[in-house]
Write an enzyme that holds these catalytic residues in place. Structure first.
Site, PDB file in Angstrom:
ATOM      1  N   HIS A 327       3.496  -4.969 -65.930  1.00 12.21           N
ATOM      2  CA  HIS A 327       3.569  -6.426 -65.950  1.00 12.21           C
ATOM      3  C   HIS A 327       3.911  -6.981 -67.326  1.00 12.21           C
ATOM      4  CE1 HIS A 327       1.591  -6.142 -62.008  1.00 12.21           C
ATOM      5  NE2 HIS A 327       2.058  -7.352 -61.804  1.00 12.21           N
ATOM      6  N   GLY A 328       3.721  -6.215 -68.379  1.00 16.45           N
ATOM      7  CA  GLY A 328       4.076  -6.737 -69.688  1.00 16.45           C
ATOM      8  C   GLY A 328       3.635  -5.850 -70.824  1.00 16.45           C
TER       9      GLY A 328
END
Length: 471
Positions: A327-328
């Site tokens: 996700h990041g």
């Protein structure tokens, strides 16, 4: 270009489908591939090299799939599989994680008083790279496992990888699920009508609900977390939780609707996740195609739950650490993944059975953990995360000075209706009603009204980008 934009709905979509339906079946994939490249180019026109990266991905993986299939031994197949995966993940790591790695190496060197500072890379993340990388890896692995044949047509593989409905933010569609549909799919007015209805509902979720309720979180962030009251802090994180859900769910519905209009059956991505009674249950319902990908291509190959409790816990740890990082590239995403791992571990150790048995207790449990988990997800600055937690739980420490008393009343008047509707619609009651009466005239008129209300809001400039585009 986003689905919830005038450019897409009034120009791209009508032109695309007009040509698509006129063309003979043998040319539909070519048009879909070409249109998808155009759609992607519009989104990356400031960095046109990213279109070349996409085309290279199609060509390289087409060749890699052929080479994997041609090998006689498993060892040789694995060697070409590794080559393909290294190529695909290499670009993802370069654009998404290299800067994060260098930043942390420099911080480590500074802490150790080592006089070395690496040059920081600030590359712009290509739109959708996390999604299409996972999709093409699933193709290579399926060919390696002999679960599917290597694609013989470069156009068909390009259509699979670049298909604009799910190119940017999913759902993640494994190749074997739509391989047959790539070559032979049915088109009918029933599918077109059904697809339009699903698209209209998804558009309404995005434009009329997610965008509106999400503005509360935007305003609170602008004010500063140290300046809000405890009630407003809870209202705001609930608002973000609803925004994230209806934003991503809305996109997924629009993608499914567009796919259905083209004759494709994309998998569902959500199943009323906010009605879950445990975090384990939640992640069976939320972003189901991502969870399915990790289960099929990471968890099970690691051994799944077949090697005893200790190895099962290890495999869970790996999956949730990777889920967080997917996700990041930020420490809050690592922390988020580890938080989910701990919650799932505790539930697997026995709590989950209690929550499943006593569903009322499970819902109370999730009313607390859903917004708290999204809090760790959304705030990238860990010091600001600490401030917000103190606002939520003021009895644990100093909470700072509230900008003005009764702030929650002010914002409640503006956003209360969206919060109420979001909580109500998160139960799925409206979709059960629509499904039960799907052929009634009032349902058609309602969806038409929602569609044109959404278009009007977009005309006014309320076409915020989808939250998952940044992943």
């Amino acid at each position: 270009m986003v689905f919830s934009s005038i450019a897409f709905i009034m120009y791209f979509m009508p032109v695309f489908f007009l040509v698509y339906y006129i063309l003979p079946a043998s040319y539909k994939n070519a048009w879909l591939f070409l249109a998808s490249l155009g759609f992607y180019y519009y989104g990356v026109r400031g960095n046109p090299g990213y279109l070349l990266l996409m085309i290279m991905s199609v060509v390289v993986n087409f060749v890699a799939g052929k080479l994997i299939e041609a090998q006689k031994t498993k060892r040789a197949r694995k060697a070409w599989l590794v080559v393909g995966i290294v190529y695909d993940l290499g670009w993802l790591i370069l654009f998404k994680y290299l800067g994060f790695l260098i930043e942390n190496l420099n911080a480590l060197f500074g802490a150790m008083h080592v006089k070395v500072q690496l040059e920081t890379w600030n590359l712009i993340l290509p739109i959708g790279i996390s999604f299409y990388t996972f999709q093409i890896i699933s193709y290579l692995v399926d060919v390696y496992r002999r679960e599917t044949k290597a694609e013989k047509s470069l156009i068909s593989l390009g259509t699979y990888l670049c298909m604009f409905p799910q190119l940017i933010a999913g759902p993640i569609v494994n190749y074997h699920l739509i391989q047959e549909q790539l070559h032979k799919r049915k088109h009918s007015m029933v599918k077109v009508e059904s697809g339009l209805k699903v698209f209209a509902l998804g558009l309404a979720y995005k434009v009329l609900l997610a965008n509106r309720v999400g503005h509360l979180w935007t305003e609170v962030t602008a004010i500063g977390y140290e300046s809000i009251s405890t009630p407003l802090a809870w209202m705001s994180i609930v608002a973000y939780s609803l925004q994230l859900y209806f934003d991503f769910y809305g996109y997924s519905l629009m993608a499914i609707g567009l796919g259905r209009m083209m004759g494709f059956d994309f998998p569902q991505n959500f199943n009323n996740p906010y009605m879950a009674v445990s975090m384990t249950d939640f992640w069976r319902r939320w972003h189901m195609t991502l969870g399915g990908w990790f289960r099929e291509y990471v968890y099970i190959p690691l051994g799944g739950n077949r090697g005893g409790f200790a190895k099962t816990v290890r495999n869970m740890f790996v999956v949730w650490l990777l889920t967080g990082l997917w996700h990041g590239a930020s420490w809050n995403f690592v922390l988020w993944g580890l938080l989910l791992f701990v919650l799932l571990f505790v539930e697997k150790a026995g709590l989950g059975k209690v929550l499943e048995r006593h569903k009322a207790l499970g819902h109370i449990y999730m009313i607390l953990w859903i917004p708290l988990s999204w809090l760790v997800f959304v705030i990238t600055d860990l010091s600001q995360l600490g401030i917000y937690l103190q606002k939520l739980f003021p009895f644990f420490g100093s909470t700072g000075t509230v900008l003005f008393q009764g702030d929650y009343l002010k914002y409640g008047k503006t956003y209360g209706i969206y919060l109420v509707l979001g909580i109500l619609f998160a139960t799925g009651v409206q979709e059960k009603l629509l499904k039960k009466n799907k052929n009634r005239l009032w349902v058609i008129l309602l969806l038409l009204a929602l569609f044109w209300a959404s278009v009007y809001c977009m005309y006014l400039g309320m076409d915020d980008p989808f939250l998952y585009f940044r992943f």
